[in-house]
Design a protein around this motif. Structure first.
Motif, PDB file in Angstrom:
ATOM      1  N   TYR A  37       0.856  -1.172   0.000  1.00 60.77           N
ATOM      2  CA  TYR A  37       0.000   0.000   0.000  1.00 60.77           C
ATOM      3  C   TYR A  37       0.899   1.231   0.000  1.00 60.77           C
ATOM      4  O   TYR A  37       2.089   1.131   0.298  1.00 60.77           O
ATOM      5  CB  TYR A  37      -0.879   0.037   1.253  1.00 60.77           C
ATOM      6  CG  TYR A  37      -2.137  -0.791   1.190  1.00 60.77           C
ATOM      7  CD1 TYR A  37      -2.101  -2.177   1.300  1.00 60.77           C
ATOM      8  CD2 TYR A  37      -3.380  -0.182   1.042  1.00 60.77           C
ATOM      9  CE1 TYR A  37      -3.264  -2.936   1.264  1.00 60.77           C
ATOM     10  CE2 TYR A  37      -4.553  -0.931   1.012  1.00 60.77           C
ATOM     11  CZ  TYR A  37      -4.478  -2.301   1.122  1.00 60.77           C
ATOM     12  OH  TYR A  37      -5.634  -3.049   1.090  1.00 60.77           O
ATOM     13  N   GLN A  39       0.693   5.688   0.968  1.00 58.82           N
ATOM     14  CA  GLN A  39      -0.087   6.816   1.456  1.00 58.82           C
ATOM     15  C   GLN A  39       0.687   8.094   1.214  1.00 58.82           C
ATOM     16  O   GLN A  39       1.797   8.264   1.748  1.00 58.82           O
ATOM     17  CB  GLN A  39      -0.424   6.666   2.934  1.00 58.82           C
ATOM     18  CG  GLN A  39      -1.384   7.723   3.442  1.00 58.82           C
ATOM     19  CD  GLN A  39      -1.988   7.364   4.769  1.00 58.82           C
ATOM     20  OE1 GLN A  39      -1.453   6.555   5.521  1.00 58.82           O
ATOM     21  NE2 GLN A  39      -3.153   7.948   5.071  1.00 58.82           N
ATOM     22  N   LYS A  43      -3.753  12.191   1.611  1.00 57.64           N
ATOM     23  CA  LYS A  43      -4.552  11.230   0.835  1.00 57.64           C
ATOM     24  C   LYS A  43      -4.749   9.947   1.640  1.00 57.64           C
ATOM     25  O   LYS A  43      -4.016   9.658   2.579  1.00 57.64           O
ATOM     26  CB  LYS A  43      -3.871  10.914  -0.494  1.00 57.64           C
ATOM     27  CG  LYS A  43      -3.790  12.101  -1.445  1.00 57.64           C
ATOM     28  CD  LYS A  43      -3.292  11.667  -2.803  1.00 57.64           C
ATOM     29  CE  LYS A  43      -3.283  12.838  -3.774  1.00 57.64           C
ATOM     30  NZ  LYS A  43      -2.817  12.426  -5.134  1.00 57.64           N
ATOM     31  N   GLN A  44      -5.766   9.184   1.216  1.00 58.85           N
ATOM     32  CA  GLN A  44      -6.004   7.901   1.863  1.00 58.85           C
ATOM     33  C   GLN A  44      -4.983   6.875   1.402  1.00 58.85           C
ATOM     34  O   GLN A  44      -4.418   6.978   0.309  1.00 58.85           O
ATOM     35  CB  GLN A  44      -7.420   7.416   1.520  1.00 58.85           C
ATOM     36  CG  GLN A  44      -8.526   8.199   2.199  1.00 58.85           C
ATOM     37  CD  GLN A  44      -9.885   7.561   2.011  1.00 58.85           C
ATOM     38  OE1 GLN A  44     -10.142   6.926   0.987  1.00 58.85           O
ATOM     39  NE2 GLN A  44     -10.756   7.712   2.991  1.00 58.85           N
ATOM     40  N   ARG A  45      -4.776   5.878   2.256  1.00 53.68           N
ATOM     41  CA  ARG A  45      -3.900   4.790   1.872  1.00 53.68           C
ATOM     42  C   ARG A  45      -4.553   4.010   0.741  1.00 53.68           C
ATOM     43  O   ARG A  45      -5.752   3.729   0.774  1.00 53.68           O
ATOM     44  CB  ARG A  45      -3.645   3.888   3.082  1.00 53.68           C
ATOM     45  CG  ARG A  45      -2.586   2.842   2.877  1.00 53.68           C
ATOM     46  CD  ARG A  45      -2.316   2.038   4.139  1.00 53.68           C
ATOM     47  NE  ARG A  45      -1.697   2.852   5.182  1.00 53.68           N
ATOM     48  CZ  ARG A  45      -1.130   2.344   6.274  1.00 53.68           C
ATOM     49  NH1 ARG A  45      -1.114   1.034   6.460  1.00 53.68           N
ATOM     50  NH2 ARG A  45      -0.602   3.131   7.180  1.00 53.68           N
ATOM     51  N   GLU A  46      -3.758   3.658  -0.285  1.00 55.11           N
ATOM     52  CA  GLU A  46      -4.300   2.909  -1.409  1.00 55.11           C
ATOM     53  C   GLU A  46      -3.458   1.678  -1.682  1.00 55.11           C
ATOM     54  O   GLU A  46      -2.242   1.672  -1.467  1.00 55.11           O
ATOM     55  CB  GLU A  46      -4.375   3.777  -2.676  1.00 55.11           C
ATOM     56  CG  GLU A  46      -3.037   4.163  -3.268  1.00 55.11           C
ATOM     57  CD  GLU A  46      -3.146   4.816  -4.640  1.00 55.11           C
ATOM     58  OE1 GLU A  46      -4.247   4.831  -5.241  1.00 55.11           O
ATOM     59  OE2 GLU A  46      -2.102   5.307  -5.126  1.00 55.11           O
ATOM     60  N   ALA A  89       5.224   8.894  -1.844  1.00 56.13           N
ATOM     61  CA  ALA A  89       4.374   8.426  -0.755  1.00 56.13           C
ATOM     62  C   ALA A  89       5.206   7.601   0.209  1.00 56.13           C
ATOM     63  O   ALA A  89       6.356   7.257  -0.094  1.00 56.13           O
ATOM     64  CB  ALA A  89       3.214   7.581  -1.285  1.00 56.13           C
TER      65      ALA A  89
END
Length: 113
Positions: A37, A39, A43-46, A89
């Motif tokens: 993942y 982040q 922003k949201q973790r993706e 990120a």
């Protein structure tokens, strides 16, 4: 206690490459899915990429064709090519064991000229 240790982040120019590594403290056959993942600030973790114990992999659309996930014994890797500033990120590796997710400590990837 499952421990994941990741490495390989850093600063790279746009268009450059990095390889992230993640090592697990458990035998890999106990892990059903592993991956990464990320982040970015604000922003949201993706989910970036994941690979199952059957070898099936999937990627978020924004990294398809540029990132490759692989596994070898108790380690897995994320080869990142053609990096872009928007890839900047903190990257976290994860392992799913018995429906529970375990996480690495995170490694910073910064893509900037």
């Amino acid at each position: 206690q499952v421990q994941l240790v990741e490495s390989g982040g850093g600063l790279v120019q746009p268009g450059g490459s990095l390889r992230l590594s993640c090592a697990a403290s458990v035998r890999i056959f106990s892990i059903s899915t592993m991956g990464w993942y990320r982040q970015a600030p604000g922003k949201q973790r993706e989910l970036v990429a994941a690979i199952t114990d059957a070898g099936r992999s999937n990627y978020v659309d924004s990294v398809k064709g540029r990132f490759t996930i692989s596994r070898d014994n108790a380690m897995w890797y994320l080869q990142m090519n053609s990096l872009k500033p928007e890839d900047t990120a903190v990257y976290y590796c994860f392992a799913r064991i018995d429906l529970l997710n375990f996480w690495g400590q995170g490694t910073q990837v910064t893509v900037s000229s």
